[in-house]
Motif scaffolding. Structure first.
Motif, PDB file in Angstrom:
ATOM      1  N   VAL A 111      -2.345  13.564 -43.451  1.00 44.29           N
ATOM      2  CA  VAL A 111      -3.624  13.847 -44.105  1.00 44.29           C
ATOM      3  C   VAL A 111      -4.239  15.131 -43.559  1.00 44.29           C
ATOM      4  CG1 VAL A 111      -6.020  13.055 -44.309  1.00 44.29           C
ATOM      5  CG2 VAL A 111      -4.134  11.479 -44.792  1.00 44.29           C
ATOM      6  N   MET A 112      -4.221  15.291 -42.247  1.00 49.04           N
ATOM      7  CA  MET A 112      -4.791  16.507 -41.661  1.00 49.04           C
ATOM      8  C   MET A 112      -4.007  17.749 -42.059  1.00 49.04           C
ATOM      9  SD  MET A 112      -6.263  15.346 -37.924  1.00 49.04           S
ATOM     10  CE  MET A 112      -4.944  14.250 -37.401  1.00 49.04           C
ATOM     11  N   GLU A 113      -2.695  17.640 -42.121  1.00 54.09           N
ATOM     12  CA  GLU A 113      -1.886  18.779 -42.550  1.00 54.09           C
ATOM     13  C   GLU A 113      -2.169  19.139 -44.002  1.00 54.09           C
ATOM     14  OE1 GLU A 113       2.030  18.270 -39.630  1.00 54.09           O
ATOM     15  OE2 GLU A 113       2.088  17.495 -41.684  1.00 54.09           O
ATOM     16  N   ARG A 114      -2.380  18.134 -44.837  1.00 55.59           N
ATOM     17  CA  ARG A 114      -2.705  18.397 -46.250  1.00 55.59           C
ATOM     18  C   ARG A 114      -4.069  19.071 -46.373  1.00 55.59           C
ATOM     19  NH1 ARG A 114      -0.428  15.078 -50.473  1.00 55.59           N
ATOM     20  NH2 ARG A 114      -2.529  14.599 -51.193  1.00 55.59           N
ATOM     21  N   ILE A 115      -5.029  18.642 -45.566  1.00 54.63           N
ATOM     22  CA  ILE A 115      -6.359  19.258 -45.600  1.00 54.63           C
ATOM     23  C   ILE A 115      -6.271  20.729 -45.186  1.00 54.63           C
ATOM     24  CG2 ILE A 115      -8.611  19.256 -44.457  1.00 54.63           C
ATOM     25  CD1 ILE A 115      -8.477  16.182 -44.507  1.00 54.63           C
ATOM     26  N   VAL A 116      -5.490  21.016 -44.163  1.00 58.85           N
ATOM     27  CA  VAL A 116      -5.298  22.404 -43.742  1.00 58.85           C
ATOM     28  C   VAL A 116      -4.655  23.218 -44.864  1.00 58.85           C
ATOM     29  CG1 VAL A 116      -4.012  23.897 -42.158  1.00 58.85           C
ATOM     30  CG2 VAL A 116      -5.208  21.883 -41.281  1.00 58.85           C
ATOM     31  N   ALA A 117      -3.666  22.644 -45.531  1.00 60.98           N
ATOM     32  CA  ALA A 117      -3.013  23.342 -46.637  1.00 60.98           C
ATOM     33  C   ALA A 117      -3.996  23.605 -47.774  1.00 60.98           C
ATOM     34  CB  ALA A 117      -1.823  22.526 -47.141  1.00 60.98           C
ATOM     35  N   HIS A 118      -4.882  22.635 -48.053  1.00 58.57           N
ATOM     36  CA  HIS A 118      -5.922  22.834 -49.070  1.00 58.57           C
ATOM     37  C   HIS A 118      -6.814  24.022 -48.698  1.00 58.57           C
ATOM     38  CE1 HIS A 118      -4.937  19.320 -51.350  1.00 58.57           C
ATOM     39  NE2 HIS A 118      -5.327  18.454 -50.440  1.00 58.57           N
ATOM     40  N   ALA A 119      -7.155  24.126 -47.424  1.00 60.02           N
ATOM     41  CA  ALA A 119      -8.026  25.217 -46.979  1.00 60.02           C
ATOM     42  C   ALA A 119      -7.363  26.568 -47.198  1.00 60.02           C
ATOM     43  CB  ALA A 119      -8.377  25.032 -45.504  1.00 60.02           C
ATOM     44  N   HIS A 120      -6.113  26.684 -46.814  1.00 56.66           N
ATOM     45  CA  HIS A 120      -5.409  27.956 -46.979  1.00 56.66           C
ATOM     46  C   HIS A 120      -5.277  28.328 -48.457  1.00 56.66           C
ATOM     47  CE1 HIS A 120      -4.726  28.291 -42.777  1.00 56.66           C
ATOM     48  NE2 HIS A 120      -3.794  27.351 -42.694  1.00 56.66           N
ATOM     49  N   ALA A 121      -4.986  27.336 -49.305  1.00 55.41           N
ATOM     50  CA  ALA A 121      -4.859  27.606 -50.736  1.00 55.41           C
ATOM     51  C   ALA A 121      -6.193  28.050 -51.325  1.00 55.41           C
ATOM     52  CB  ALA A 121      -4.344  26.358 -51.459  1.00 55.41           C
ATOM     53  N   ALA A 122      -7.282  27.415 -50.880  1.00 57.58           N
ATOM     54  CA  ALA A 122      -8.606  27.770 -51.397  1.00 57.58           C
ATOM     55  C   ALA A 122      -8.964  29.204 -51.042  1.00 57.58           C
ATOM     56  CB  ALA A 122      -9.656  26.806 -50.844  1.00 57.58           C
ATOM     57  N   VAL A 123      -8.708  29.591 -49.799  1.00 61.39           N
ATOM     58  CA  VAL A 123      -9.016  30.962 -49.373  1.00 61.39           C
ATOM     59  C   VAL A 123      -8.190  31.967 -50.165  1.00 61.39           C
ATOM     60  CG1 VAL A 123      -8.833  32.581 -47.444  1.00 61.39           C
ATOM     61  CG2 VAL A 123      -9.767  30.292 -47.065  1.00 61.39           C
ATOM     62  N   ALA A 124      -6.934  31.641 -50.414  1.00 65.45           N
ATOM     63  CA  ALA A 124      -6.033  32.576 -51.090  1.00 65.45           C
ATOM     64  C   ALA A 124      -6.322  32.718 -52.568  1.00 65.45           C
ATOM     65  CB  ALA A 124      -4.585  32.137 -50.885  1.00 65.45           C
ATOM     66  N   GLU A 125      -6.867  31.668 -53.196  1.00 69.03           N
ATOM     67  CA  GLU A 125      -6.923  31.639 -54.648  1.00 69.03           C
ATOM     68  C   GLU A 125      -8.319  31.704 -55.251  1.00 69.03           C
ATOM     69  OE1 GLU A 125      -4.774  28.109 -55.684  1.00 69.03           O
ATOM     70  OE2 GLU A 125      -2.971  28.723 -54.578  1.00 69.03           O
TER      71      GLU A 125
END
Length: 211
Positions: free
Chosen positions: A70-84
């Protein structure tokens, strides 16, 4: 040739089974808590009980892996949000909605009651999640889009409360209400702030239990 390809195929199948078990466990733990049936988790994952125990020796091991995932998915969501996303508040808003979808409010009691949060794998995942959360907030505040009198702790508390199952509501689908209330929260976090908040901004350190 058959001997050469058999091992990679088996490894791929094992990885898929493990991922299905973790995904099913997350759903079942959210719905029924940490004492949820492991048989039900195996059934939802589409695997046998032997496969579940081959991957996870006990309930604690499975809960630990769900936590990390879950924490890894949340981190991935953050990176995707910043990029997109087009601006820092849009990235922050997307992150908040995505993190809420992970049902952190339902999972937090489960994690705190059953496993040691200082285990190295968990501590590393938590530190990375803390960093991306604080970075998103700092960017939006620096751009003048997020009110400056809130901290990461305020955001996490609000998300946890909004995604925690309501007592007595059983399995009632609250998802539409959660999304509405998250948007109300985000509107209240926009700068300029319409009012002054009492107290001080909460940090994530404020939420860490002290020995």
């Amino acid at each position: 040739m058959t001997v050469t390809t058999a091992a990679p195929v088996r490894r791929a199948d094992a990885a898929r089974n493990r991922a299905r078990i973790v995904a099913a466990a997350r759903e079942v733990f959210v719905e029924h808590g940490g004492l949820a049936s492991l048989d039900e988790i195996a059934r939802r994952a589409g695997v046998g009980n032997a496969t579940l125990y081959r991957n996870f020796a006990d309930r604690r091991a499975l809960i630990r892996q769900v936590s990390v995932a879950v924490m890894e998915r949340i981190v991935a969501h953050a990176h995707a949000a910043v990029a997109e996303e087009p601006d820092s508040f849009a990235a922050f808003s997307r992150f908040v909605h995505a993190a809420a979808e992970e049902r952190i409010g339902a999972l937090c009691p489960l994690l705190s009651e059953t496993i040691d949060p200082n285990e190295p794998e968990l501590a590393e995942a938590r530190a990375e999640m803390k960093q991306v959360t604080e970075d998103l907030i700092a960017r939006a505040q620096a751009d003048g889009l997020l009110r400056t009198d809130v901290g990461a702790g305020d955001v996490v508390v609000a998300m946890a409360q909004l995604t925690r199952p309501l007592p007595g509501f059983g399995c009632l689908d609250l998802d539409p209400h959660v999304r509405r209330h998250l948007q109300l929260l985000l509107d209240g976090l926009r700068a300029p702030a319409p009012s002054a908040l009492p107290g001080r901004a909460a940090t994530l350190e404020d939420l860490t239990p002290r020995a």
